[in-house]
Design a protein around this motif. Structure first.
Motif, PDB file in Angstrom:
ATOM      1  N   LEU A   1      71.812   9.276  52.378  1.00  0.00           N
ATOM      2  CA  LEU A   1      71.094   8.013  52.144  1.00  0.00           C
ATOM      3  C   LEU A   1      71.943   6.813  52.541  1.00  0.00           C
ATOM      4  CD1 LEU A   1      69.407   8.859  48.739  1.00  0.00           C
ATOM      5  CD2 LEU A   1      68.246   8.463  50.919  1.00  0.00           C
ATOM      6  N   ARG A   2      73.246   6.884  52.262  1.00  0.00           N
ATOM      7  CA  ARG A   2      74.134   5.782  52.658  1.00  0.00           C
ATOM      8  C   ARG A   2      74.149   5.601  54.171  1.00  0.00           C
ATOM      9  NH1 ARG A   2      79.431   5.686  48.784  1.00  0.00           N
ATOM     10  NH2 ARG A   2      78.512   4.256  47.288  1.00  0.00           N
ATOM     11  N   LEU A   3      74.148   6.706  54.890  1.00  0.00           N
ATOM     12  CA  LEU A   3      74.103   6.618  56.355  1.00  0.00           C
ATOM     13  C   LEU A   3      72.818   5.934  56.803  1.00  0.00           C
ATOM     14  CD1 LEU A   3      75.510  10.073  57.510  1.00  0.00           C
ATOM     15  CD2 LEU A   3      76.558   7.822  57.818  1.00  0.00           C
ATOM     16  N   LEU A   4      71.725   6.320  56.193  1.00  0.00           N
ATOM     17  CA  LEU A   4      70.444   5.689  56.536  1.00  0.00           C
ATOM     18  C   LEU A   4      70.467   4.196  56.217  1.00  0.00           C
ATOM     19  CD1 LEU A   4      67.843   8.301  55.234  1.00  0.00           C
ATOM     20  CD2 LEU A   4      68.309   7.692  57.611  1.00  0.00           C
ATOM     21  N   PHE A   5      70.968   3.872  55.030  1.00  0.00           N
ATOM     22  CA  PHE A   5      70.973   2.474  54.609  1.00  0.00           C
ATOM     23  C   PHE A   5      71.980   1.652  55.397  1.00  0.00           C
ATOM     24  CE2 PHE A   5      69.558   4.080  50.221  1.00  0.00           C
ATOM     25  CZ  PHE A   5      68.231   4.020  50.581  1.00  0.00           C
TER      26      PHE A   5
ATOM     27  N   LYS B   1      66.271   9.456  42.208  1.00  0.00           N
ATOM     28  CA  LYS B   1      66.143   8.003  42.141  1.00  0.00           C
ATOM     29  C   LYS B   1      67.523   7.372  41.972  1.00  0.00           C
ATOM     30  CE  LYS B   1      63.765   4.201  39.928  1.00  0.00           C
ATOM     31  NZ  LYS B   1      62.791   3.775  38.928  1.00  0.00           N
ATOM     32  N   PHE B   2      68.363   7.984  41.150  1.00  0.00           N
ATOM     33  CA  PHE B   2      69.732   7.504  40.978  1.00  0.00           C
ATOM     34  C   PHE B   2      70.458   7.503  42.322  1.00  0.00           C
ATOM     35  CE2 PHE B   2      74.141   8.965  40.796  1.00  0.00           C
ATOM     36  CZ  PHE B   2      74.742   7.850  40.251  1.00  0.00           C
ATOM     37  N   CYS B   3      70.338   8.590  43.083  1.00  0.00           N
ATOM     38  CA  CYS B   3      71.017   8.682  44.379  1.00  0.00           C
ATOM     39  C   CYS B   3      70.571   7.551  45.308  1.00  0.00           C
ATOM     40  CB  CYS B   3      70.764  10.039  45.023  1.00  0.00           C
ATOM     41  SG  CYS B   3      71.551  11.410  44.153  1.00  0.00           S
ATOM     42  N   CYS B   4      69.266   7.275  45.310  1.00  0.00           N
ATOM     43  CA  CYS B   4      68.746   6.185  46.148  1.00  0.00           C
ATOM     44  C   CYS B   4      69.333   4.842  45.708  1.00  0.00           C
ATOM     45  CB  CYS B   4      67.228   6.129  46.063  1.00  0.00           C
ATOM     46  SG  CYS B   4      66.405   7.488  46.879  1.00  0.00           S
TER      47      CYS B   4
END
Length: 152
Positions: free
Chosen positions: A49-53, A4-7
């Motif tokens: 996740l950063r790439l996705l976001f 959750k922190f990573c997200c």
């Protein structure tokens, strides 16, 4: 809690704030978040996740607008109703994301202005409408091309 922190960190870019949102205590948030990011698997997850976001940058804008529209303003109210101004340690613990301006007024009071929730909601509707328009345009292009799939 680490996932959750990573997200949260991938979206916000703020280690301490992401750790708090993941459930960590404010006083330990920064150190805990840094320790999580030192682990390769969580660092890799955050990067993915950063790439996705980042593929949809509007999601970050939408996230900020959601915080403005639906965020809690109790911490901002504490600045106004308290007998004495909070000290630096107390200020660090307050969530003042919704605050647009703070100033002292004559007579010793404090004026706190919040961002306009109505405007944030209107902007959210604009973004939702533009997403609907993109989906409709894509659907139209598929229909015109005679495509049965979403490869357009």
């Amino acid at each position: 809690m680490a996932v959750k922190f990573c997200c949260c960190y991938a979206k916000l870019g703020n280690i301490a704030e992401a750790a708090i949102m993941a459930g960590c205590e404010r006083d330990d948030a920064l150190v805990w978040g840094i320790n999580v990011l030192r682990k390769k698997k969580y660092c890799r997850l955050t990067s993915e996740l950063r790439l996705l976001f980042s593929a949809e940058a509007k999601s970050q804008v939408m996230s900020g607008l959601e915080r403005l529209a639906f965020g809690d303003a109790r911490d901002a109210a504490l600045l106004v109703v308290g007998d004495e101004p909070p000290n630096e340690e107390e200020l660090k613990k307050l969530d003042l994301y919704n605050v647009s301006e703070i100033k002292r007024v004559k007579g010793g009071g404090v004026e706190v202005k919040l961002f306009d929730r109505q405007k944030a909601l209107e902007k959210m509707m604009e973004y939702a409408g533009s997403a609907d328009q993109r989906a409709a345009a894509k659907s139209l292009l598929n229909a015109l091309a005679g495509a049965d799939n979403d490869d357009v």
